[in-house]
Design a protein around this motif. Sequence first.
Motif, PDB file in Angstrom:
ATOM      1  N   ASN A 142      -7.734   5.467   4.882  1.00  0.00           N
ATOM      2  CA  ASN A 142      -7.683   6.669   5.864  1.00  0.00           C
ATOM      3  C   ASN A 142      -6.486   7.062   6.255  1.00  0.00           C
ATOM      4  O   ASN A 142      -6.409   8.037   7.039  1.00  0.00           O
ATOM      5  N   GLU A 143      -5.555   5.754   6.209  1.00  0.00           N
ATOM      6  CA  GLU A 143      -4.157   6.116   6.895  1.00  0.00           C
ATOM      7  C   GLU A 143      -3.012   6.383   5.851  1.00  0.00           C
ATOM      8  O   GLU A 143      -1.962   6.912   6.292  1.00  0.00           O
ATOM      9  N   ALA A 144      -2.747   5.698   4.871  1.00  0.00           N
ATOM     10  CA  ALA A 144      -1.793   5.500   4.025  1.00  0.00           C
ATOM     11  C   ALA A 144      -1.169   6.898   3.417  1.00  0.00           C
ATOM     12  O   ALA A 144      -1.980   7.406   3.094  1.00  0.00           O
ATOM     13  N   GLY A 145       0.138   6.778   3.501  1.00  0.00           N
ATOM     14  CA  GLY A 145       0.839   7.912   2.722  1.00  0.00           C
ATOM     15  C   GLY A 145       1.576   7.351   1.412  1.00  0.00           C
ATOM     16  O   GLY A 145       1.495   6.385   0.979  1.00  0.00           O
ATOM     17  N   VAL A 146       2.420   8.206   0.917  1.00  0.00           N
ATOM     18  CA  VAL A 146       2.974   7.768  -0.333  1.00  0.00           C
ATOM     19  C   VAL A 146       3.893   6.765   0.164  1.00  0.00           C
ATOM     20  O   VAL A 146       3.903   5.732  -1.190  1.00  0.00           O
ATOM     21  N   GLU A 147       4.564   6.366   0.870  1.00  0.00           N
ATOM     22  CA  GLU A 147       5.301   5.243   1.271  1.00  0.00           C
ATOM     23  C   GLU A 147       4.763   4.009   1.338  1.00  0.00           C
ATOM     24  O   GLU A 147       4.989   3.093   0.586  1.00  0.00           O
ATOM     25  N   GLU A 148       3.527   4.122   1.719  1.00  0.00           N
ATOM     26  CA  GLU A 148       2.533   3.072   1.943  1.00  0.00           C
ATOM     27  C   GLU A 148       2.186   2.628   0.704  1.00  0.00           C
ATOM     28  O   GLU A 148       1.842   1.604   0.148  1.00  0.00           O
ATOM     29  N   PHE A 149       1.501   3.654  -0.053  1.00  0.00           N
ATOM     30  CA  PHE A 149       1.041   3.275  -1.335  1.00  0.00           C
ATOM     31  C   PHE A 149       2.082   2.715  -2.338  1.00  0.00           C
ATOM     32  O   PHE A 149       1.775   2.002  -3.252  1.00  0.00           O
ATOM     33  N   ARG A 150       3.439   3.287  -2.127  1.00  0.00           N
ATOM     34  CA  ARG A 150       4.572   2.543  -3.043  1.00  0.00           C
ATOM     35  C   ARG A 150       4.525   1.314  -2.843  1.00  0.00           C
ATOM     36  O   ARG A 150       4.793   0.314  -3.555  1.00  0.00           O
ATOM     37  N   PHE A 151       4.919   0.948  -1.375  1.00  0.00           N
ATOM     38  CA  PHE A 151       4.752  -0.520  -0.952  1.00  0.00           C
ATOM     39  C   PHE A 151       3.549  -1.511  -1.497  1.00  0.00           C
ATOM     40  O   PHE A 151       3.761  -2.520  -2.181  1.00  0.00           O
ATOM     41  N   PHE A 152       2.590  -0.846  -1.383  1.00  0.00           N
ATOM     42  CA  PHE A 152       1.250  -1.617  -1.539  1.00  0.00           C
ATOM     43  C   PHE A 152       1.241  -1.843  -3.227  1.00  0.00           C
ATOM     44  O   PHE A 152       1.032  -2.907  -3.689  1.00  0.00           O
ATOM     45  N   LEU A 153       1.680  -1.077  -4.054  1.00  0.00           N
ATOM     46  CA  LEU A 153       1.735  -1.187  -5.517  1.00  0.00           C
ATOM     47  C   LEU A 153       2.807  -2.035  -5.841  1.00  0.00           C
ATOM     48  O   LEU A 153       2.544  -2.838  -6.876  1.00  0.00           O
ATOM     49  N   ALA A 154       3.646  -1.963  -5.044  1.00  0.00           N
ATOM     50  CA  ALA A 154       4.714  -3.199  -5.381  1.00  0.00           C
ATOM     51  C   ALA A 154       4.150  -4.375  -5.409  1.00  0.00           C
ATOM     52  O   ALA A 154       4.604  -5.472  -6.267  1.00  0.00           O
ATOM     53  N   GLN A 155       3.246  -4.729  -4.367  1.00  0.00           N
ATOM     54  CA  GLN A 155       2.877  -5.825  -4.217  1.00  0.00           C
ATOM     55  C   GLN A 155       1.858  -6.434  -5.283  1.00  0.00           C
ATOM     56  O   GLN A 155       1.703  -7.445  -5.743  1.00  0.00           O
ATOM     57  N   GLU A 156       0.876  -5.373  -5.655  1.00  0.00           N
ATOM     58  CA  GLU A 156      -0.065  -5.443  -6.415  1.00  0.00           C
ATOM     59  C   GLU A 156       0.484  -5.606  -7.880  1.00  0.00           C
ATOM     60  O   GLU A 156      -0.136  -6.403  -8.904  1.00  0.00           O
ATOM     61  N   SER A 157       1.799  -5.659  -8.182  1.00  0.00           N
ATOM     62  CA  SER A 157       2.509  -5.903  -9.489  1.00  0.00           C
ATOM     63  C   SER A 157       2.449  -7.400  -9.687  1.00  0.00           C
ATOM     64  O   SER A 157       3.080  -7.897 -10.827  1.00  0.00           O
ATOM     65  N   ASN A 158       1.984  -8.192  -8.946  1.00  0.00           N
ATOM     66  CA  ASN A 158       2.143  -9.661  -8.864  1.00  0.00           C
ATOM     67  C   ASN A 158       1.205 -10.215  -9.921  1.00  0.00           C
ATOM     68  O   ASN A 158       1.246 -11.393 -10.539  1.00  0.00           O
ATOM     69  N   LEU A 159       0.144  -9.207 -10.099  1.00  0.00           N
ATOM     70  CA  LEU A 159      -1.101  -9.889 -11.220  1.00  0.00           C
ATOM     71  C   LEU A 159      -1.203  -8.802 -12.190  1.00  0.00           C
ATOM     72  O   LEU A 159      -1.625  -9.111 -13.409  1.00  0.00           O
ATOM     73  N   ASP A 160      -1.528  -7.588 -11.857  1.00  0.00           N
ATOM     74  CA  ASP A 160      -2.071  -6.520 -12.777  1.00  0.00           C
ATOM     75  C   ASP A 160      -1.366  -6.368 -14.103  1.00  0.00           C
ATOM     76  O   ASP A 160      -2.066  -6.348 -15.237  1.00  0.00           O
ATOM     77  N   PRO A 161       0.141  -6.405 -14.050  1.00  0.00           N
ATOM     78  CA  PRO A 161       0.582  -6.149 -15.381  1.00  0.00           C
ATOM     79  C   PRO A 161       0.472  -7.493 -16.219  1.00  0.00           C
ATOM     80  O   PRO A 161       1.085  -7.441 -17.494  1.00  0.00           O
ATOM     81  N   ARG A 162      -0.105  -8.712 -15.980  1.00  0.00           N
ATOM     82  CA  ARG A 162      -0.234  -9.834 -16.700  1.00  0.00           C
ATOM     83  C   ARG A 162      -1.620 -10.028 -16.969  1.00  0.00           C
ATOM     84  O   ARG A 162      -1.783 -11.102 -17.700  1.00  0.00           O
ATOM     85  N   PHE A 163      -2.328  -9.300 -16.332  1.00  0.00           N
ATOM     86  CA  PHE A 163      -3.968  -9.633 -16.600  1.00  0.00           C
ATOM     87  C   PHE A 163      -4.229  -9.663 -18.002  1.00  0.00           C
ATOM     88  O   PHE A 163      -5.158 -10.685 -18.206  1.00  0.00           O
ATOM     89  N   ASP A 164      -3.761  -8.896 -18.810  1.00  0.00           N
ATOM     90  CA  ASP A 164      -4.061  -8.905 -20.148  1.00  0.00           C
ATOM     91  C   ASP A 164      -3.804 -10.204 -20.873  1.00  0.00           C
ATOM     92  O   ASP A 164      -4.448 -10.944 -21.551  1.00  0.00           O
TER      93      ASP A 164
END
Length: 343
Positions: A142-164
């Motif tokens: 409900n609230e996040a904009g592009v800057e918030e999504f950028r920051f969030f996806l940077a955090q999510e890179s801790n697992l997603d790129p290695r899951f395979d």
Amino acid sequence: MSHTSLLSSLTRAEDRDDWHALNTDLDFRKEVVLACRELVDTAYGQGDELALWNLHDILARIYDDDFGPPGVDRADKETQPIHRDIAAVLEKAVLERELADITDDEVSSYPEDPDAYVTWLKARIGDHGSRRHPLYREYLRNEAGVEEFRFFLAQESNLDPRFDDILALMQLGVSGQQKLELAANYWDEMGNGDPADVHTAMFARALRTVGADDAYIAKNQLLETRISGNLSACLALSRRHYLKAVGFMGVTEYMVPIRFRDFVDGWRRAGLPEDGVRYHELHIGIDAQHASGWFKNVVKPLIRDDPRSGREIATGALIRLNSSLRYLDAVLAHLRTATERPN
């Protein structure tokens, strides 16, 4: 050796001969282990946050090497003796920190019937605070904009790129239903043979869409993000932690659909490009199937073959749930604080 110089020791050796000299220098390796123990005491015993950062930076550097691409330059560099000396001490401390938050009753009071066990485990997941976290349910939706999504996806890179790669590692030494389920999951991660649909490539497109490059990620990752990524690597890389990894990754699969639904809705509300959301939208359906298959074809056979596995699987699940809650709390707190700062 002081624990403050431990991180630099990882880059001290440059070539084959350097590493050979260090590996055969038992006095040096003893110093490294003692420095690791000092670092653990400072980080966890004394509650020093900088030491905790250093501890997880060291583990992350080792895991980057473990998951890193092969090549001629690495062929004769035997880094494993010293890396494993270090990881053995640090991983033990990290896991002990996680186990301290888990009571014996939480991992021992489970039914031994496979069907009943899965029902019991799903209830544990459903009742946990990380299941429907306000970061997803409210903020991203409900609230996040592009800057918030950028920051969030940077955090999510801790697992997603290695899951395979984690799925590939988990297939080692298993057979039957477990192997087939893990392999099917892995093949989906590989885009079912289409390079454009490989999930790591799609996640990379999401990062590019919001401008989260490597430099941004390195600068902006939180401590809890680093801890979360290190936990997944630790459990996947060691075969003795396989059962914990089954619980840890099973929770990950189970929670993705509802979380990613909120993410996708928020992404579109913010007017961000469609190409960047394909990874998350695809996983809403795929991971619902994978979670079902994971419980049916991985968890149930393990419980059927040896009910004692239930404790280890539940432990891994709770490590994921508890660390995820701390991670999501930290990300949401950071985003809320950043939003409240005056321009």
